[in-house]
Design an enzyme around this catalytic site. Structure first.
Site, PDB file in Angstrom:
ATOM      1  N   TYR A 157       6.907   1.881  -8.172  1.00  0.00           N
ATOM      2  CA  TYR A 157       6.153   0.623  -8.149  1.00  0.00           C
ATOM      3  C   TYR A 157       5.601   0.310  -9.543  1.00  0.00           C
ATOM      4  O   TYR A 157       5.645  -0.837  -9.995  1.00  0.00           O
ATOM      5  CB  TYR A 157       5.018   0.704  -7.118  1.00  0.00           C
ATOM      6  CG  TYR A 157       5.488   0.942  -5.689  1.00  0.00           C
ATOM      7  CD1 TYR A 157       6.663   0.374  -5.219  1.00  0.00           C
ATOM      8  CD2 TYR A 157       4.758   1.735  -4.814  1.00  0.00           C
ATOM      9  CE1 TYR A 157       7.097   0.597  -3.919  1.00  0.00           C
ATOM     10  CE2 TYR A 157       5.181   1.960  -3.506  1.00  0.00           C
ATOM     11  CZ  TYR A 157       6.360   1.395  -3.067  1.00  0.00           C
ATOM     12  OH  TYR A 157       6.797   1.605  -1.780  1.00  0.00           O
TER      13      TYR A 157
ATOM     14  N   GLU B 151       0.853  -1.183   0.000  1.00  0.00           N
ATOM     15  CA  GLU B 151       0.000   0.000   0.000  1.00  0.00           C
ATOM     16  C   GLU B 151       0.889   1.232   0.000  1.00  0.00           C
ATOM     17  O   GLU B 151       2.006   1.196   0.520  1.00  0.00           O
ATOM     18  CB  GLU B 151      -0.981  -0.003   1.158  1.00  0.00           C
ATOM     19  CG  GLU B 151      -0.390   0.091   2.507  1.00  0.00           C
ATOM     20  CD  GLU B 151      -0.878  -1.034   3.428  1.00  0.00           C
ATOM     21  OE1 GLU B 151      -0.462  -1.026   4.572  1.00  0.00           O
ATOM     22  OE2 GLU B 151      -1.639  -1.912   3.005  1.00  0.00           O
TER      23      GLU B 151
END
Ligand SMILES: CC(C)(COP(=O)(O)OP(=O)(O)OC[C@H]1O[C@@H](n2cnc3c(N)ncnc32)[C@H](O)[C@@H]1OP(=O)(O)O)[C@@H](O)C(=O)NCCC(=O)NCCS
Length: 142
Positions: free
Chosen positions: A110, A98
């Protein structure tokens, strides 16, 4: 030249200081030592050639959860984060994490490593910011 290796006990003070410089809370020396004691924790540091970053993950049954990643401000933008993340994912068949919705740099890292959006946790952080959930699976072999 970026070298990624396991975090050793002697690295803990320097990594704790680096985490603080990266504004990552909860990664002081005792917390790093506690993580290192978990058999499923994967704690790695990058040297380029001085200590440049760290990543903390759990890898359980080839499923990785990325807990934290930080690169020293002066070492950013040179592939250290990517090298750390790729090493943390090595051998994994799935991964998730997260990230704060406003953390543009981390979201870009990411995405660059193949994570895709997998949901939103509204007001997840103490200050009310949303968490984006991201998921990864290994690139299909040709
Ligand atoms: C997020 C962070 C780890 C990135 O580390 P880094 O070493 O600068 O990342 P890299 O140089 O490996 O960049 C990898 C990719 O991410 C992207 N990226 C990284 N920083 C970026 C930025 N500020 N803006 C846009 N894209 C960015 C680039 O597209 C890059 O792709 P490329 O390889 O094609 O150039 C670093 O900014 C950091 O430590 N931030 C503070 C801590 C943090 O927020 N951690 C995440 C939450 S735990």
């Amino acid at each position: 030249m970026i070298r990624v290796r396991p975090l050793a006990p002697a690295d803990e003070p320097a990594v704790a200081a680096l985490a603080a410089r990266c504004e990552l809370s909860g990664w002081d020396g005792p917390a790093l030592a506690a993580e290192r004691a978990r058999p499923f924790a994967r704690l790695l540091v990058a040297e380029a050639p001085a200590l440049a970053g760290f990543v903390a993950a759990w890898v359980i049954d080839a499923e990785a959860e990325i807990l934290a990643i930080g690169v020293a401000p002066e070492a950013r933008g040179r592939g250290v984060g990517r090298a750390l993340l790729e090493a943390a994912l090595e051998g994994a068949r799935a991964a998730h994490l997260e990230v704060r919705a406003t953390n543009t740099a981390a979201r870009a890292l990411y995405a660059r490593c193949g994570f895709v959006g997998a949901g939103v946790r509204r007001g997840y952080y103490a200050d009310g910011e949303d968490a984006l959930l991201m998921a990864w699976s290994p690139p299909a072999s040709p």
